[in-house]
Design a protein around this motif. Structure first.
Motif, PDB file in Angstrom:
ATOM      1  N   UNK A  25      42.649  40.891  26.662  1.00 13.00           N
ATOM      2  CA  UNK A  25      43.654  39.924  26.196  1.00 13.00           C
ATOM      3  C   UNK A  25      44.266  40.472  24.921  1.00 13.00           C
ATOM      4  N   UNK A  26      45.609  40.510  24.858  1.00 14.53           N
ATOM      5  CA  UNK A  26      46.247  41.047  23.661  1.00 14.53           C
ATOM      6  C   UNK A  26      46.312  39.998  22.567  1.00 14.53           C
ATOM      7  N   UNK A  27      47.002  40.389  21.445  1.00  9.11           N
ATOM      8  CA  UNK A  27      47.044  39.497  20.300  1.00  9.11           C
ATOM      9  C   UNK A  27      47.851  38.243  20.549  1.00  9.11           C
ATOM     10  N   UNK A  28      48.681  38.218  21.599  1.00 15.24           N
ATOM     11  CA  UNK A  28      49.458  37.025  21.915  1.00 15.24           C
ATOM     12  C   UNK A  28      48.768  36.139  22.938  1.00 15.24           C
ATOM     13  N   UNK A  29      47.532  36.505  23.321  1.00 16.15           N
ATOM     14  CA  UNK A  29      46.796  35.694  24.283  1.00 16.15           C
ATOM     15  C   UNK A  29      47.164  35.958  25.702  1.00 16.15           C
ATOM     16  N   UNK A  30      47.842  37.092  25.974  1.00 22.49           N
ATOM     17  CA  UNK A  30      48.249  37.431  27.332  1.00 22.49           C
ATOM     18  C   UNK A  30      47.250  38.410  27.937  1.00 22.49           C
ATOM     19  N   UNK A  31      47.017  38.261  29.191  1.00 25.77           N
ATOM     20  CA  UNK A  31      46.050  39.108  29.896  1.00 25.77           C
ATOM     21  C   UNK A  31      46.702  40.441  30.192  1.00 25.77           C
ATOM     22  N   UNK A  42      36.908  34.630  40.254  1.00 26.67           N
ATOM     23  CA  UNK A  42      37.794  33.467  40.095  1.00 26.67           C
ATOM     24  C   UNK A  42      38.878  33.389  41.173  1.00 26.67           C
ATOM     25  N   UNK A  43      38.988  34.429  42.000  1.00 27.99           N
ATOM     26  CA  UNK A  43      39.956  34.371  43.110  1.00 27.99           C
ATOM     27  C   UNK A  43      41.365  34.769  42.768  1.00 27.99           C
ATOM     28  N   UNK A  44      41.670  35.112  41.508  1.00 34.32           N
ATOM     29  CA  UNK A  44      43.017  35.514  41.125  1.00 34.32           C
ATOM     30  C   UNK A  44      43.159  37.029  41.236  1.00 34.32           C
ATOM     31  N   UNK A  45      44.121  37.512  41.956  1.00 34.40           N
ATOM     32  CA  UNK A  45      44.368  38.958  41.963  1.00 34.40           C
ATOM     33  C   UNK A  45      45.007  39.364  40.641  1.00 34.40           C
ATOM     34  N   UNK A  46      44.889  40.636  40.327  1.00 33.99           N
ATOM     35  CA  UNK A  46      45.377  41.128  39.043  1.00 33.99           C
ATOM     36  C   UNK A  46      46.873  40.892  38.880  1.00 33.99           C
ATOM     37  N   UNK A  47      47.632  41.038  39.960  1.00 35.36           N
ATOM     38  CA  UNK A  47      49.087  40.902  39.860  1.00 35.36           C
ATOM     39  C   UNK A  47      49.495  39.497  39.449  1.00 35.36           C
ATOM     40  N   UNK A  49      47.868  37.475  37.404  1.00 32.95           N
ATOM     41  CA  UNK A  49      47.416  37.028  36.089  1.00 32.95           C
ATOM     42  C   UNK A  49      47.877  37.954  34.976  1.00 32.95           C
ATOM     43  N   UNK A  50      48.171  39.212  35.269  1.00 38.80           N
ATOM     44  CA  UNK A  50      48.573  40.126  34.208  1.00 38.80           C
ATOM     45  C   UNK A  50      49.876  39.630  33.576  1.00 38.80           C
ATOM     46  N   UNK A  51      49.863  39.607  32.272  1.00 36.72           N
ATOM     47  CA  UNK A  51      51.021  39.132  31.516  1.00 36.72           C
ATOM     48  C   UNK A  51      51.032  37.637  31.340  1.00 36.72           C
ATOM     49  N   UNK A  52      50.117  36.933  31.946  1.00 36.12           N
ATOM     50  CA  UNK A  52      50.025  35.481  31.800  1.00 36.12           C
ATOM     51  C   UNK A  52      49.028  35.137  30.705  1.00 36.12           C
ATOM     52  N   UNK A  53      49.199  33.963  30.108  1.00 39.13           N
ATOM     53  CA  UNK A  53      48.254  33.550  29.061  1.00 39.13           C
ATOM     54  C   UNK A  53      46.825  33.368  29.645  1.00 39.13           C
TER      55      UNK A  53
END
Length: 811
Positions: A25-31, A42-47, A49-53
């Protein structure tokens, strides 16, 4: 380790980089990074969730506030449990670890998560490993392939006496030859060579080099097994050791208690019982034991319950591992003098044991005797234990234990064990004391019921022996008697009551009294036994009614009447061994007398037999204990009896001693009573007899003949009373019986006058009235005679009267 892993596979660290769900997670809370394990969890593919909080993934519909709080914690570095939302919509509990990262592009955070159940299982496995290695009593060490310590826990350091830094620092300690304990070295090498687990039990001796029960030795279970990596390469050896000395000692204590239950109290002999206790205590628990009993216990007297503040103690037994027992200051059988403040006296006064782990001169019983105390110290005595010998609330003595070869002082476990052993032995000692007391009471009763002194009789010379059985069987009911009869005759009787104890002794007394009463009636032997049989049946009925149950009362008896005038022996027996007769010129005879049934069966007849004896013959009457002693064959007993009676011309006491020596063991298992009699004959010139016609005028002639015979015997002083007796008895026979009539005078230790007739009617004494013309004859006879009576014969009856001889008129 995997406690719940049924297929026994290695379980990886759930937070390991290859097994955990990883997110960046970066400094802005994004994955910025999402691992495959995170997608699986958790069932979420990387595509997606990446870039999402990160909060959008961690947000739970059940608890949005907790999800926001958890998202904020990620920026702080955090470890705990959160609830995330699965792609399918259901919540998932996660164990999460987050830590901040610094980079040139800015701050970031690494989040590592796993299912909370996997994390908890891993934590439990780690707790087990830590407890096993660091807190359990199992000693564990890891050695490399060169058998050098690489890791060792504190338990093994303490157990083996290894250098303290090994257990404290957990440092690698390359040890040289000899620095690894030999037992560890041997087992580790075996494990390396064989590749298998090598368990073994080891006895570690005490410092003085000798393993003894309860000494400072140890019992350990050791095991070594190879350590291999995932590829199967041997890395080293793991060695474990478990000290179960305490458990083994507990087992030994139980074994010792079981041994004591079998060895103590095997007999009812008091001395043997305390000896058995001493044999159990030494050498298993102590090097020396002394058992002191109160003199009242040894004398089998009644004791007062409760603690004892006084009383005389006596050394009953002591036992030592040393042959000469230098610590046995008081000899066996001697009184023991303990000062009032000694442990022994304090133990007796309080009723509680005294455990003194140190031999203190100020508290030791020899405080007033420094020389003896120094003697004990010189042999190495360093500790002692004092325990009261108590049972059923009664204090009977004290037990003192010493140690010197065993370096360990007595502890609480030793105290509990000794108390249990002494308590069990105390019950056996009290049982023995009570039995001895009852045995003494029964013996005193029986002895009081036996004749204290046998009468001196002109017909026989007698001697006897009565030998009570040992304390195990109890006093029996054997008896014997010598009973004077009318006509200078004598009765000899020996009997044996069934059973032992006070009841048998009391029954014996009743039967002996009955025999004396029946003998006074001058009954023939067979008739006397028939009357006695009726009495035994009546006694059995009374006892059965009193106890509300069947009672066995029986006896055997042999009854003999000897007449010194005719030298004939009339014998009848009721289930009793036949008499033995030692003739002067013939072998010892066991006459075939009809046996008859034992007394108490009822309904069966008894028979008697007559045997003529020469003067000086010896007749032996005895109980079955004489010929059945030592469990030998009865025929052997009869042979030995005949051998002992050979040469009847010896003194009777010598014959008795020979019978005891040849026929009896040191401790007979049954009472033994025997009576031997040497027959005498009355000289013909001491007996005078006449036929008296059934004519009143013959009374005067009978008086004259009596006077002449008394003058020949020098008994003129009693001529008047004798003529009066003869006149009355002959007149009574002529008047009431008729002929033939016999008159006999017997001169022995008394003058006996007998008048016989053919009538079976017995006269009775009565007081005549003033108007009666007769009826005063027997009254006059009773007044002038010392004794008088009637006996029946096969042809009628005989009335006899006995007078005391004047001074100088005895034979």
């Amino acid at each position: 380790m995997g406690l719940r892993n049924p297929d026994n596979k290695h379980q990886d660290d759930p937070f390991g980089i290859t097994s955990a769900a990883v997110a960046l997670v970066d400094g802005h809370g994004l994955i910025r990074y999402w691992s495959q394990r995170a997608e699986d969890l958790l069932g979420y593919p990387a595509a997606s969730v990446l870039g999402h909080p990160a909060a959008s993934v961690l947000m739970s519909e059940d608890s949005p506030a907790s999800a926001l709080s958890a998202a904020r914690r990620l920026s702080e570095g955090w470890e705990g449990v959160i609830t995330a939302r699965h792609r399918a919509g259901h919540p998932v509990e996660l164990a999460l670890r987050a830590c901040p990262l610094s980079a040139e592009q800015g701050s970031a955070w690494l989040a590592v998560a796993c299912d909370v159940s996997d994390a908890r299982r891993w934590e439990l496995d780690q707790a087990v490993v830590r407890g096993l290695l660091e807190e359990s009593p199992i000693g564990i060490a890891v050695l490399d392939s060169e058998l050098r310590f690489q890791w060792v826990n504190q338990a093994l350091v303490t157990m083996e006496g290894l250098p303290a830094h090994l257990g404290a620092d957990r440092a690698v300690a390359p040890t040289g030859p000899g620095q690894v304990p030999s037992a560890v070295d041997w087992q580790a090498r075996q494990a390396l060579v064989s590749g298998r687990v090598t368990p073994a039990v080891e006895h570690v001796p005490p410092p003085h080099g000798r393993f003894r029960r309860n000494a400072q030795g140890h019992l350990r279970l050791r095991s070594s097994f190879p350590l291999r990596d995932v590829g199967g390469r041997t890395l080293g050896v793991c060695h474990t050791a478990v000290d179960f000395t305490a458990q083994d000692r507990a087992r030994e204590r139980l074994a010792l208690l079981n041994e004591a239950a079998q060895r103590i109290g095997t007999t009812l002999d008091l001395d043997r019982t305390v000896q058995e206790l001493a044999e159990v205590l030494v050498p298993q628990l102590a090097e020396f034991v002394a058992i002191d009993l109160f003199q009242g216990v040894l004398a089998a007297r009644d004791l007062t319950p409760g603690p004892v503040t006084g009383g005389t103690l006596q050394r009953a037994v002591h036992r030592s591992i040393r042959e000469e027992a230098p610590e046995a200051i008081v000899p066996i059988g001697e009184p023991t003098q303990y000062p009032s403040m000694s442990p022994q006296r304090r133990c007796l006064a309080t009723g509680r044991p005294i455990l003194d782990p140190v031999l203190e001169p100020t508290t030791w019983w020899l405080a007033g005797d420094p020389q003896r105390l120094a003697k004990l110290v010189s042999v190495g005595v360093h500790t002692h234990l004092v325990v009261p010998l108590r049972a059923r609330g009664v204090t009977m003595g004290v037990v003192t234990l010493l140690r010197w070869e065993n370096p360990n002082p007595f502890d609480e476990d030793d105290l509990l064990l000794v108390e249990e052993l002494v308590a069990r032995a105390a019950v056996c000692v009290d049982n023995a004391r009570r039995f001895v007391r009852e045995h003494h009471a029964a013996l005193a009763l029986q002895t009081s019921l036996l004749p204290p002194v046998l009468p001196d009789h002109c017909a026989v010379e007698v001697a006897y022996r009565y030998l009570p059985t040992d304390a195990e069987a109890g006093v029996g009911g054997d008896w014997f008697d010598v009973i004077p009869l009318s006509g200078a005759r004598v009765a000899l009787v020996v009997g044996d009551v069934v059973g032992h104890g006070i009841h048998a002794a009391a029954s014996m007394g009743r039967l002996r009294a009955a025999v004396q009463t029946l003998a006074d009636l001058d009954l023939p032997p067979d008739e006397l036994l028939a009357r006695l049989d009726d009495l035994v049946l009546r006694l059995a009925d009374e006892a059965e009614a009193a106890t509300d149950g069947p009672v066995v009362i029986g006896a055997t008896c042999v009854y003999v009447v000897y007449d010194p005038i005719t030298r004939k022996l009339s014998v009848a027996r009721a289930g009793h061994p036949t008499p033995a007769i030692a003739h002067l010129s013939e072998p010892v005879e066991l006459p075939d007398i009809p046996a008859g049934p034992p007394l108490g069966l009822g309904g069966l007849p008894f028979e008697s037999a007559e045997i003529e004896l020469e003067e000086g013959s010896v007749v032996a009457l005895y109980t079955d204990g004489l010929i059945e002693a030592s469990d030998r064959d009865v025929d052997v007993g009869f042979e030995r009896l005949c051998f002992a009676l050979a040469h009847p011309d010896r003194p009777l006491e010598e014959i008795c001693d020979t019978m005891v020596r040849i026929l009896l063991p040191d401790h007979p298992h049954d009472d033994v009573a025997f009576l031997i009699a040497r027959t005498r004959a009355l000289a013909p010139d001491r007996v005078a007899s006449w036929e008296v016609p059934a004519d009143p005028r013959a009374v005067h002639e009978a008086r004259d003949k009596t006077a002449c015979q008394l003058a020949a015997w020098g008994l003129e002083g009693i001529a008047f009373t004798t003529e009066l007796i003869v006149s009355e008895l002959v007149t009574n026979a002529i008047t009431h019986a008729g002929g033939p009539i016999g008159l006999r005078l017997i001169h022995e230790r008394a003058l006996i006058c007998e008048v016989s007739d053919s009538s079976n009617t017995s006269p009775h004494l009565r007081r005549a009235h003033s108007t009666d013309e007769g009826g005063r004859g027997l009254f006059l006879v009773a007044q002038v005679a010392q004794r008088w009576g009637t006996r029946y014969t096969a042809t009628g009856k005989t009335i006899w009267a006995e007078q005391q001889l004047p001074s100088g008129g005895s034979r």
